[in-house]
Design an enzyme around this catalytic site. Structure first.
Site, short mmCIF file in Angstrom:
data_model
loop_
_atom_site.label_atom_id
_atom_site.label_comp_id
_atom_site.label_asym_id
_atom_site.label_seq_id
_atom_site.Cartn_x
_atom_site.Cartn_y
_atom_site.Cartn_z
CB CYS A 52 -0.95 -0.02 1.19
SG CYS A 52 -0.12 -0.02 2.79
CG HIS A 85 -3.04 6.44 3.83
ND1 HIS A 85 -4.22 5.78 4.00
CD2 HIS A 85 -2.17 5.53 3.30
CE1 HIS A 85 -4.10 4.53 3.60
NE2 HIS A 85 -2.86 4.34 3.17
#
Length: 635
Positions: free
Chosen positions: A26, A557
């Site tokens: 990720c 994020h």
């Protein structure tokens, strides 16, 4: 050491290629599914250059490399032959791992986690109600009668969530098993309809009696029932999908809800409800019998094993037991005992942080301990205590002592879902001093056991590889670097500010990625927080890396584990290498898509080169708008 050599060391530390099922990444970490966890050399993995931390989470071994670096390491390990998969495929594989009991307990967690915020709020209301309804407090406000309108209002605050708890459970179970959530909530409300005899009124032995169908089936509402609602939700969601499979699309809107609600209301009230209500009563009786063991034995036992249960991943069973206790008795002794175990775990981590001379371990231990004291012990367990073994096992002994104290003092929270520092609010009904005593005993035992008997600073620490810093290549001309004394970052979102340590992701809450703030967004737009160059623009749209003209490296994020959505619900408007001005739109996201996937929309704004600054100060709290002062970076 170059990235190819780091990748080779990663593979060797993981137990070789044959021990890796798949690898994905990720924005910040390499996510690895392994064949055998025991074959991982965790000490070696955590001390590989550029690795900022490593832990198990959601069935994956996750190595934190940080933005930019993780992409390069991923490319290298794949080039060396590791099999790949998407993060969503890994998530599905992780969910399927474990035996049937573990998968069943994980399902409990999936169902109860979305409900916990409402239960937490209700528990806090119950604590405050216990404080405010004391005669001396009421007299300060001129309230003389206990049956006043004010008291009625407090009852609304404290009773509503538990009255509708079965409906919430059915709704959440439908959500977890892929059913229509609206049908789920309507079915749940049918089970507690005001037209049915109230279960609590029937149990009190008054004039209210059960309805009788077919001459022998007693039917009452399912107020306070959790297990029957859970089973009804599972059966209902699966039955709805079965019906939908055979109903023509043109009739689906009319036929499927009608058949589902009709059949499931009959099964729920006449079959599943009565049968599993009996089962639930047996479970509740067994739970109360355990908690009533003499001499504080329940606290000693549960406090000693609770964190082992957390490591096993089946601790969500406590959600079922705690919800039953609070719904039926208004008191939750488990909360105090669990708090003792978690306090001891955090205290052991503090002891390691205080005693070690290893700066990398010290930097990991204190944020992990803070996360534990806010109710998340995984960073402390996997990042510190289990790594050195003795701190973990001695914290279990300390947790047993704290649990013993909790039981002997008769402590019982007014809700569940929060512990230690936030959990204080569950004990405002006359138990606060006893609660603080229990926490103090648990902390003292956990710290002392670990400091004196459980941890010797690594002799090899001096020989460990130093943390090497790569020369930073400026993405902007030197003339663009302005005030070296500090820089202000503005909010890139609209929403509610959340302290980073309260984020439900140990990578961010522990501070491993750097300091910053988080926002619970109320608008699905991400703005540039400063004049900057876009250094990273993930094609999934869930994360952005920026380097400001003053040299700050910012990671935004969006959501937690949202990489698993593979771009669904995200619309990125920038690309790597692009220059943006403060306030420019970086991209859009749909909070509803994230929420419907069972994920958290909390968005982290991290200064990933925190080490370059003397301080990263937070300037925002509460509600925040785009462009509001957010962070100040001090050289």
């Amino acid at each position: 050491m170059d990235n190819t050599q780091i990748a080779k060391e990663v593979i060797e530390a993981l137990g070789g290629r044959e021990n890796v099922r798949s690898v994905a990444h990720c924005a910040t970490r390499l996510r690895v599914m392994v064949v055998d966890e025991a074959k991982i050399d965790k000490d070696r993995a955590e001390n590989i250059e550029k690795v900022q931390g490593a832990f198990f989470n959601s069935g994956q071994y996750q190595l934190i490399f940080g933005t930019g670096t993780v992409n390069k390491i991923y490319d290298e390990v794949v080039a060396l032959g590791l099999p790949t998969s998407t993060t969503s495929e890994q998530k599905a594989e992780a969910a399927a791992q474990g035996n049937a009991f573990q998968r069943a307990i994980r399902t409990f967690g999936d169902v109860f986690v979305p409900i916990i915020p409402a239960i937490v709020a209700t528990g806090l209301f119950m604590g405050f109600r216990g404080l405010l309804t004391r005669p001396e407090i009421m007299s300060l406000f001129g309230i003389a009668e206990y049956n006043s309108d004010f008291i009625t209002y407090t009852q609304i605050l404290t009773d509503t969530a538990f009255i509708v708890l079965p409906a919430l459970v059915v709704w959440s179970t439908f959500r977890s098993f892929g059913g229509n959530q609206t049908i789920g909530i309507v079915l749940g409300m049918m089970l507690i309809s005001g037209s049915l005899p109230n279960a609590w009124a029937v149990a009190s032995g008054g004039d209210v009696t059960p309805m009788t169908f077919f001459g022998f089936i007693p039917v009452v509402g399912l107020q306070g029932s959790v297990l029957p609602a859970f089973i009804i939700g599972i059966v209902g969601a699966k039955f709805e999908k079965f019906v939908r499979k055979y109903v023509p699309e043109v009739l689906d809107l009319l036929v499927t809800p009608f058949i589902t609600l009709l059949v499931m209301s009959i099964l729920g009230l006449f079959v599943i409800g009565p049968v599993f209500h009996v089962v639930e009563n047996y479970i509740l009786a067994a739970t109360n019998a355990l908690l009533s063991l003499p001499f504080g034995l329940a606290g000693l036992l549960i406090g000693g094993v609770h964190q082992v249960i957390v490591v096993s991943g089946v601790h969500h069973i406590f959600n079922l037991l705690e919800s039953q206790l609070v719904a039926n008795t208004g008191a939750n002794p488990f909360n105090a005992i669990i708090t003792a175990a978690m306090t001891a775990q955090g205290a052991a981590t503090v002891a390691v942080g205080v005693k070690t001379k290893n700066p990398k371990l010290k930097a990991l231990a204190f944020p992990a301990a803070l996360a534990a004291f806010l109710g998340i012990t995984e960073p402390a367990i996997f990042g510190v205590n289990l790594r050195y073994r003795k701190p973990f096992f001695l914290s279990l002994a300390a947790g047993a002592i704290g649990g013993l104290v909790a039981s002997l003092l008769g402590l019982a929270g007014t809700g569940f879902g929060i512990t230690i520092i936030p959990g204080t609010l569950l004990y405002l009904n006359g138990q606060l001093l006893q609660y603080l005593l229990m926490v103090a005993v648990s902390f003292a035992a956990g710290f002392a056991f670990t400091y004196f008997f459980g941890f010797e600073d690594e002799k090899k620490a001096a020989a460990e590889r130093p943390i090497k810093t790569q020369p930073r290549v400026s993405a902007v001309p030197a003339s663009a670097v302005a005030d070296q004394a500090g820089e202000e970052i503005v909010s890139p979102l609209v929403g509610e500010v959340i302290a980073l340590e309260n984020v439900a992701d140990p990578v961010f809450s522990s501070g491993a990625m750097g300091k910053g703030l988080a926002v619970k967004p109320t608008e699905g737009i991400v703005y540039a927080p400063a004049d900057a160059e876009v250094t990273i623009a993930f094609e999934t749209g869930h994360a952005y890396g920026l380097k400001t003209t003053n040299g700050a490296e910012i990671l935004i994020h969006v959501g937690i584990d949202t990489v698993s959505l593979n771009g669904r619900g995200f619309d990125m408007k920038v690309s790597a290498g692009q220059t943006v001005k403060a306030g420019d739109i970086l991209g859009y996201f749909d909070p509803a898509v994230i929420t419907e996937a069972g994920l958290d929309t909390t968005t982290m704004v991290i200064v990933t080169n925190t080490a370059d600054y003397a301080a990263v100060e937070t300037l925002a709290s509460g509600a925040v708008a785009q462009g509001d002062a957010f962070l100040k970076l001090v050289k």
